[in-house]
Scaffold this active site. Structure first.
Site, mmCIF file in Angstrom:
data_model
loop_
_atom_site.group_PDB
_atom_site.id
_atom_site.type_symbol
_atom_site.label_atom_id
_atom_site.label_comp_id
_atom_site.label_asym_id
_atom_site.label_seq_id
_atom_site.Cartn_x
_atom_site.Cartn_y
_atom_site.Cartn_z
ATOM 1 N N VAL A 519 -3.275 -20.696 -21.324
ATOM 2 C CA VAL A 519 -2.229 -19.955 -20.628
ATOM 3 C C VAL A 519 -2.801 -18.606 -20.179
ATOM 4 O O VAL A 519 -3.495 -17.936 -20.953
ATOM 5 C CB VAL A 519 -1.030 -19.711 -21.567
ATOM 6 N N ASP A 629 6.672 -30.802 -31.503
ATOM 7 C CA ASP A 629 5.711 -29.808 -31.973
ATOM 8 C C ASP A 629 6.403 -28.463 -32.193
ATOM 9 O O ASP A 629 5.962 -27.436 -31.697
ATOM 10 C CB ASP A 629 4.566 -29.689 -30.952
#
Ligand SMILES: *[C@@H]1O[C@H](CO)[C@@H](O)[C@H](O)[C@H]1NC(C)=O
Ligand SMILES: *[C@@H]1O[C@H](CO)[C@@H](O)[C@H](O)[C@H]1NC(C)=O
Ligand SMILES: *[C@@H]1O[C@H](CO)[C@@H](O)[C@H](O)[C@H]1NC(C)=O
Ligand SMILES: *[C@@H]1O[C@H](CO)[C@@H](O)[C@H](O)[C@H]1NC(C)=O
Ligand SMILES: *[C@@H]1O[C@H](CO)[C@@H](O)[C@H](O)[C@H]1NC(C)=O
Ligand SMILES: *[C@@H]1O[C@H](CO)[C@@H](O)[C@H](O)[C@H]1NC(C)=O
Length: 806
Positions: A519, A629
């Protein structure tokens, strides 16, 4: 008639007889155990159907002949349980033809096997020791066969656990001995009737890293466990973390090895490298009287290199797994019947070189292989085909603009995989066949062009012209719609790669890396900060990718991170654009010592917000999205510490096989529900479990599986659940808060957390109910302590595992 009534009706003489019979039976059983021995002494030998049995009767050693085989082998097998699976074979490469062979201790103290002509065929081959005459052979209750000194049981000269065949059982090991340089490897049997070494090996990395490899033909690695990090192997976090097995890795002066242990003597377990190339952990179930598969890798069997042999075609969803294409037949029908396909397929008609043709196969997975050559300078399909046809050792070609142009294969092809219909990422693959073997429906793919009649040319030209017109029309409409979507597609903006490059200053500021890619921070034209996620390994078709993106873009909830836009130019240029969250991720605020800690009010706000975000994903979206997750790293915070759940829906976006992604790469260990580990179907309740685990961390401000100050390692949620029962709730709270918390809220949060981590998913509340319980709308009763976790923390296993950490 049931037993009780029968007993009461017995007459005295009858009883006496029964007594006699009982005594007789007991006697004979006694004499049987008296003659059965667990050892071979010098001068004794084993032949025919004589056996030695370990002391408690767990294992047996003797001659056996597998299945319909005519060969005999010396082996060890299970005795106490209902099946006598062989765990070790002495002479796997050198069978004897009948049981007049003899197993005995030789003069130099080795165990040797001689055939009916007294010729030695196998020996333990240890260097002879000075006291060879006092060596005895003992079968231990672990299944280990040892040669040791008669009087000193710790003087072991050789043991079968150092030389496993395809199996390790509890107490066994796999690795290498640093002193002798010997490896303990598992090598598959050729097939269930032939224990001689097959193609597949499980071995510790010979290059020195502490990981295990599955290797085909001693050279090609098709699966790795990931490196041992002190607690687990990188790619398989679940394996060490089970209630039944305590698996550890040891690296000391003696060696580097994986040790396989069952948690107690009640369970029998074995790890097997099977003939198809999968490694499996099986556990014996008394209830089912059968082995239950506990774990296996690779999960996708078609990933096993050459599982279907040369020219075999693997298809994950078909039964049987492997097939031969048109023009081929199984090399060995017998193996094929035993579901062992490694010998592959052979041609019905041999190739005739330039007079051959090609069989077109749709939707095949193209995997790179040393035998595949990229013909960089060939730019059209026809030239690609001719390049293959002109080289007599070329066996196939495939041409695709998007996947690198012209590819040709030289020689055997061993990793052909047919993708399922739902997976449309495959390429068309053209397999070379003798012209006579090409089915008539496929004739246009023939190599011989001489026979083509003018009329066919005419028709083809017609079709070509027509299709180019259609194609042009298609492109025009497509381009138009493409242009339209440059700005907004649904509510998601479409970005150009070059623009994103500029906005992120060529991806220079990395914020972090998650399971799906890195990211980067960026800035829009209007000054708004964005986070740009570069997806790694996206394999979906563009159309599908866009569809998924627009679904994700349509999800709006104050506690879910918002997708602003995307980029989708090539496979490598797939990015997602999100709002930037200035306060970063929750883990940062919980666990870092240098950051300012969150007060209770903020924590409670985060707890409730995350629950609402997940509830929305589970219950309010058009299609239920299971996050899979949930962990503090995936909860982002805005400037006011409002939580936003991130990373949802990505597994699907990447077009990967959902279950596989999750069991291997994803799902962080401490948050994984038992159903992951037990291989059960995954529902939204798996998220509830992870959420519950995360609650304990938010409350306590520390990782669940961490060492405590007293250096005794405990599994925090269990300890916390115990405190909760006793009403000592404040002791669970982060010390940093000095007890500054709303006790009622704290009690509710801990109660909910404990309900969320129940073993059985139907005992866990749905996310909607979680929200109601947290808000105090529904009163929760006192939950039981989850036994699965309790089992983990009771065991020394936990203590052992965590004491090795850090
Ligand atoms: C074992 O095989 C050998 C040769 O094939 C034969 O001479 C011998 O009689 C056989 N022994 C038994 C017990 O069948
Ligand atoms: C025993 O060792 C010798 C030399 O080290 C080797 O040549 C022989 O093949 C070995 N035999 C067996 C049965 O392993
Ligand atoms: C038995 O063998 C071990 C290993 O060599 C040795 O340390 C030990 O002293 C021996 N014990 C006896 C009683 O000889
Ligand atoms: C398997 O390995 C051996 C030895 O490394 C090699 O000679 C053989 O060609 C390999 N087989 C195949 C089918 O690649
Ligand atoms: C492609 O390159 C190879 C060598 O790299 C050459 O032999 C071949 O003739 C070239 N083919 C074409 C169509 O240019
Ligand atoms: C076929 O291609 C292979 C690989 O490029 C090459 O080694 C071989 O010489 C070629 N054979 C012929 C007949 O051109």
């Amino acid at each position: 008639m049931d037993l009780m009534t029968f007993k009461w009706r017995l007459h005295p003489p009858f009883l006496f007889m029964l007594l006699l019979i009982t005594i007789f039976c007991q006697n004979s059983r006694f004499s049987a155990t008296a003659t059965a021995t667990d050892s071979i002494h010098p001068g004794q030998s084993l032949t025919g159907n004589q056996r030695i049995i370990s002391k408690e009767g767990n294992f047996e050693l003797g001659f056996f002949s597998p299945g319909n085989s005519r060969n005999f082998y010396v082996g060890i097998w299970f005795r106490k349980i209902g099946k006598s699976d062989v765990i070790w074979v002495a002479n796997r490469e050198v069978p004897v033809s009948n049981t007049s062979a003899v197993l005995k201790i030789s003069k130099n103290g080795n165990l040797i096997l001689t055939d009916h002509e007294k010729v030695p065929v196998w020996s333990t081959n240890t260097s002879s020791s000075s006291s060879a005459s006092s060596n005895i052979v003992v079968l231990l209750d672990t299944g280990n066969l040892v040669i040791r000194d008669r009087d000193n049981s710790s003087l072991i000269l050789w043991q079968s656990f150092d030389h496993p065949t395809d199996t390790i059982v509890s107490n066994g090991w796999l690795g290498m001995n640093k002193i002798t340089g010997e490896y303990q490897r598992l090598v598959s049997w050729k097939n269930p009737e032939d224990p001689s070494p097959g193609a597949f090996t499980a071995t510790i990395d010979p290059d020195g890293s502490n990981q295990f490899l599955l290797v085909w033909n001693g050279s090609r690695t098709y699966w790795t466990s990931g490196v041992w990090n002190g607690r687990t192997f990188g790619a398989i976090p679940s394996i060490t973390y089970t209630p039944i097995f305590i698996n550890t890795f040891i690296d000391d002066d003696q060696g580097r090895y994986f040790k396989f242990l069952t948690a107690d003597n009640k369970h029998f377990g074995r790890n097997v490298m099977d003939s198809t190339g999968q490694i499996k952990t099986l556990v014996w179930s008394e209830d089912n009287q059968d082995w239950i598969m506990f774990w296996s890798e690779p999960v996708a069997v078609c990933e096993i290199y050459s599982v279907c042999g040369s020219f075999g075609i693997c298809s994950e969803k078909s039964m049987p797994l492997c097939a031969c294409s048109d023009g081929f037949q199984p090399q060995s029908e017998r193996d094929w019947k035993m579901n062992v396909w490694g010998d592959g397929c052979r041609r019905k008609t041999s190739l005739k070189c330039e007079r051959d043709g090609f069989l077109g196969m749709q939707n095949m997975k193209i995997t790179s292989d040393p035998k595949m050559l990229m013909m960089a300078n060939i730019t059209d399909q026809d030239k690609c085909r001719i390049a293959c046809l002109n080289n007599c050792s070329c066996t196939a070609y495939s041409f695709s603009y998007s996947d690198g142009g012209c590819m040709i294969w030289i020689g055997d092809i061993r990793n052909l995989q047919q993708l399922s219909e739902s997976d449309s990422n495959g390429a068309t693959f053209h397999l070379r066949l003798a012209a006579s073997d090409i089915p008539s429906s496929n004739k246009e793919d023939r190599g011989t062009r001489k026979a083509v009649k003018p009329i066919i040319i005419g028709v083809s030209v017609g079709i070509l012209v027509l299709s180019s017109i259609i194609l042009m029309l298609y492109w025009r409409t497509r381009r138009r719609s493409y242009r339209k979507s440059v700005f907004v597609e649904g509510s998601v903006a479409h970005f150009k790669y070059s623009d994103l490059q500029r906005m992120t200053r060529n991806f220079s500021e990395r914020l972090g890396a998650g399971g799906f890619g890195s990211v980067f921070r960026g800035k829009m034209g209007d000054g708004a900060a964005i986070a740009v996620k570069r997806l790694e390994g996206s394999v979906q078709k563009e159309k599908q990718f866009r569809a998924e993106v627009s679904t994700l873009g349509s999800i709006h909830h104050v506690n879910l991170i918002r997708l602003r836009g995307f980029c989708c130019e090539e496979i490598m240029k797939r990015l997602l654009v999100y709002d930037f969250m200035p306060m970063g991720s929750l883990d940062h605020h919980l666990f870092r010592h240098d950051s300012k800690k969150l007060d209770w009010k903020t924590r409670h706000q985060i707890i409730l917000g995350v629950a609402k975000g997940i509830e929305y994903l589970h219950e309010k979206c058009r299609e239920c999205i299971i996050h899979c997750d949930i962990k503090p790293e995936n909860v982002l915070l805005d400037i006011n510490f409002n939580p936003k759940v991130s990373d949802f829906g990505l597994a699907k976006l990447l077009g990967r096989d959902f279950s596989r992604v999750l069991t291997t790469a994803r799902g962080t260990i401490g948050y994984l529900a038992p159903e992951w580990i037990l291989g059960l179907p995954i529902t939204a309740k798996a998220d509830v479990y992870s959420y519950g685990m995360m609650l304990f961390e938010i409350v306590s401000g520390r990782r669940n599986a961490e060492q405590t100050e007293s250096s005794r390692s405990i599994y925090f949620p269990i300890w916390a659940a115990g405190r909760l029962m006793k009403g000592e709730i404040l002791s669970i709270l982060d010390e940093y808060l000095n007890g500054n918390a709303d006790i009622e809220e704290l009690r509710r949060v801990c109660t909910v957390a404990c309900w969320c981590i129940q073993d059985r998913e139907d005992h866990r509340p749905a996310m909607g109910l979680v929200v109601q319980m947290l808000e105090g709308i529904v009163e929760a009763s006192m939950p039981p302590i989850p036994s699965y976790l309790q089992h983990l923390s009771d065991d020394q296993s936990m203590e052992f595992l965590f004491s090795r950490q850090v």
